[in-house]
Design an enzyme around this catalytic site. Structure first.
Site, short mmCIF file in Angstrom:
data_model
loop_
_atom_site.label_atom_id
_atom_site.label_comp_id
_atom_site.label_asym_id
_atom_site.label_seq_id
_atom_site.Cartn_x
_atom_site.Cartn_y
_atom_site.Cartn_z
N GLU A 45 8.80 10.86 -10.07
CA GLU A 45 7.50 11.00 -10.73
C GLU A 45 6.55 11.83 -9.88
O GLU A 45 6.46 11.65 -8.65
CB GLU A 45 6.92 9.60 -10.97
N LYS A 114 3.06 10.70 -19.84
CA LYS A 114 3.30 9.28 -19.68
C LYS A 114 2.47 8.50 -20.69
O LYS A 114 1.28 8.76 -20.86
CB LYS A 114 2.95 8.86 -18.25
N CYS A 175 8.65 5.45 -15.10
CA CYS A 175 8.28 4.34 -14.22
C CYS A 175 7.77 3.11 -14.96
O CYS A 175 8.55 2.31 -15.47
CB CYS A 175 7.28 4.81 -13.18
N SER A 354 2.61 -9.06 23.19
CA SER A 354 2.11 -10.32 23.75
C SER A 354 3.21 -11.31 24.08
O SER A 354 2.95 -12.31 24.74
CB SER A 354 1.14 -10.96 22.76
#
Length: 700
Positions: A45, A114, A175, A354
């Site tokens: 896309e 789309k 999509c 750490s």
């Protein structure tokens, strides 16, 4: 009977607005497809400009440069004799659409906008695009002059339609349309479409791939057909990692797929398929096609098969073993870090290590990145090798093992104070040794005392820890000054540590706050959780622990065993007899497991304080009383609302979890609250009182 065709789909590592690089990757994928005999090539896309352009979609420059790239693609001899399906934004009648442009031999066959927008979670497509709402309607699109000069066409079809070649019918999805209850493939399948294509920019989240795979398989499981799926891959400039998974599915069976995670920029997937005649594909839906409005068909004088190549429709389904969440954490953020590093122009990473679970997880992700880089080079990926050589400043360098590469591009530092224990220092040192990072021990006491000395000089007062008789305000301020000094020192060493070693470049500072700590704001604003990027900011503590256990097995990092066994602690308050007296879960007032549940209810289930309490009294009924649940819920929302302002400055994090509290892209909520939540908390108290009296809860 059927005819044999070769189709190609791909995953491309596109970068927002890098038009030259995007063009080269698109052209490369078409070249690979043609070399393997493909007659149809599908791409991701918005691949021409990159999906993540965001508000750059509003700029006319973006549209102009997309057409310039399209012109070069149309003119290229590589794109001849193959149907090419590419993605770009297009303005039609002064409305901006997210489109597929399908062309063949310098002729644009169709522009398909789309129809269903992704406009939830991290997606904001309707901020930039309009959906095409004219179902089964086609209009004329007037091409820009630069394209007319190449194609000789004044107008081309624009709208909801399909391509009808001499031997089959091809329909397009994009999509979000696959995820919608009324997906276009349903009606297309009923109307005789045999090949469905999906151009996607679907991002990675933990445990999401299986959901995506099931949707694609179901698209052809009922009505039959071939489903071709393309997806973007990589970090295109933001918090997301697009995770590939290009695939081909026939009649609900996966017959080919690409990797979910990879450092390779162009992954092309070609497969020989058999097109079934329509009666075989849709036999179970005989007569249903006439019930809906028929698809508008554009006739294309082109065949995907040879005229004499008639054969039986056969294919071999394959089993796709998807990654576990631990593997996803090992691979997804690692690939995201690699894209960010090589494209940022920096020479490596610096991490305040750490000796706890969070920073150790970040260190392991960087080590995993080095493992993936070495594998890619071993497999002959020349682009990855060139990127490594540029990073280390050596044109002849060839990494032999991950630890060696880690030493060159990864610096770790333990920033200890008088409140730090020898155990955490040793754990950090041992892990750094096993992964191969360049490690430093930095004592921050002098810097902290210098800052407090300035305060004392101005005010005449010297604050004390609670353990030494100080107030809560003094205690908190003394913790915060240590944390913020670490951030300042991290950036100083990131900028100058390579300079001190007579090496070029600077380092990106990595953050290490997990998603659960961000939920409650359990970190100091502008401390060493403030960094350039954070690969674990969207991952829960429980998932990170599982990931570290995976690293013990996968990478033989035995130093992680003692890190996993130690209680999480910030080590910002004085030690008691040399031992840590401060723990994270005690400070937060709840466990990390409880936070994960609360986070999902808050974001995914959209619960406020009252509805969260109503759910939790049932979920936790075996371990907590209603009164205790009420206390937990109230405590969380007080902490959440008090610290929400920290999310406005949170380090950009890899998006891996659907309950992320990231204010900047995902979780759009206020940051100034009435932290007393009077009405909401009173509603909870009323329910607790009702339960004590034996009355039925009132949820009205």
């Amino acid at each position: 009977m059927g005819r044999k065709v070769t189709l190609a789909t791909c995953s491309l590592d596109q970068w927002a607005l890098e038009f030259d690089g995007n063009f080269e990757r698109i052209l490369k994928s078409i070249e690979i497809a043609k070399e393997n005999g493909a007659k149809y090539r599908l791409g991701p896309e918005l691949e021409i400009c990159g999906y993540g352009c965001a508000d750059h979609f509003h700029e006319s420059d973006t549209l102009l440069h997309c057409f310039e790239v399209l012109k070069k693609l149309l003119e290229s001899p590589i794109t001849q004799d193959i149907i090419c399906d590419v993605g770009m934004p297009i303005m039609h009648r002064n409305v901006r659409y997210n489109c597929r442009v399908i062309f063949l031999n310098r002729q644009i066959l169709l522009i398909r906008p789309k129809m269903l927008m992704a406009n939830h979670g991290i997606y904001r497509e309707m901020r930039w695009f309009s959906p095409w709402t004219k179902f089964r309607t086609v209009e004329e699109y007037f091409l820009p002059r630069m394209i007319q000069q190449v194609t000789g066409q004044d107008t081309v079809p624009f709208g909801d339609c399909v391509l009808s070649t001499r031997d089959t019918c091809i329909g397009t999805e994009m999509c979000e349309e696959l995820w919608h209850p009324s997906s276009p493939h349903i009606q297309m399948g009923l109307d005789g479409v045999e090949i469905f294509t999906n151009s996607s920019a679907s991002h990675h989240e933990l445990r999401k791939a299986n959901q995506r795979l099931n949707l694609i398989k179901s698209a052809t499981a009922k009505s039959g057909g071939i489903y071709l799926y393309a997806n973007q891959r990589g970090c295109d400039g933001d918090r997301l990692y697009y995770d590939g998974c290009a695939m081909v599915v026939i009649n609900g069976d996966v017959v080919a797929h690409g990797a979910q995670f990879s450092l390779t920029e162009v992954v092309s997937l070609e497969i020989i398929l058999f097109i079934l005649v329509g009666s075989e594909l849709n036999a179970t839906h005989h007569g249903h096609g006439s019930e809906s409005k028929q698809c508008y068909r554009i006739k294309v004088d082109f065949s995907l098969s040879s005229n004499d190549d008639i054969c039986l429709p056969i294919y071999q389904p394959i089993t796709w073993n998807l990654h576990t969440p631990e593997e996803e954490i090992s691979l997804g953020p690692a690939c995201w870090l690699w894209d960010y590093l090589r494209r940022s122009g920096q020479a490596g990473f610096l991490l305040p290590l750490s000796g706890g679970v969070d920073s150790s997880s970040v260190a392991c992700i960087v080590y995993s990145m080095c493992v993936q880089v070495c594998k890619a080079i071993e497999n002959g990926d020349n682009q990855v090798l060139q990127d490594v050589r540029r990073l280390v400043g050596n044109e002849t360098y060839f990494p032999q093992q991950p630890r060696e590469l880690c030493r060159l591009i990864f610096t770790t530092c333990y920033m200890g104070s008088e409140n730090s224990s020898a155990d955490t220092c040793n754990r950090a040192k041992e892990l750094a040794s096993q992964i191969g990072s360049t490690h430093m021990n930095i004592n921050i006491d002098m810097a902290v005392k210098g800052i407090l000395g300035i305060f004392s000089l101005v005010t005449g007062k010297w604050p004390q820890f609670r353990a030494n008789g100080g107030s809560h305000r003094e205690n908190l301020a003394l913790q915060n000054v240590q944390a913020r000094v670490r951030m300042v020192l991290a950036y100083l060493f990131a900028q100058l540590s390579l300079w001190s070693r007579l090496k070029p470049g600077g380092l990106l500072v990595l953050g290490s706050a997990n998603v659960d700590e961000s939920l409650t704001g359990y970190f100091t604003k502008y401390d060493c959780s403030s960094a350039d990027i954070n690969p674990i900011g969207g991952i829960s503590k429980n998932d990170l622990k599982g990931f570290l256990q995976f690293c013990v097995r996968q990478f033989q990092l035995t130093a992680l065993k003692s890190i996993l066994a130690a209680p999480p602690t910030a080590e910002l308050e004085p030690l008691t007899d040399g031992q840590v007296s401060q723990t994270d879960e005690a400070d937060m007032g709840m466990t990390y497991s409880e936070l994960s549940v609360i986070g999902r209810l808050r974001k995914i289930s959209k619960c406020g304080p009252f509805s969260m309490f109503c759910k939790l009294i049932h979920m936790w009924k075996d371990v907590l009383s209603p009164t205790e649940v009420a206390q937990k819920v109230k405590h969380f929302f007080r902490m959440y609302s008090m610290n929400r302002h920290k999310m406005t400055t949170v380090t950009p994090s890899y998006h891996a979890e659907s309950y992320s509290p990231d204010d900047n892209r995902f979780d759009l909520r206020p940051f100034l609250y009435n932290t007393r939540w009077n009405w909401q908390f009173q509603s909870i108290d009323n329910q607790v009182a009702n339960r004590v009296k034996g009355m039925r809860p009132n949820f009205s």
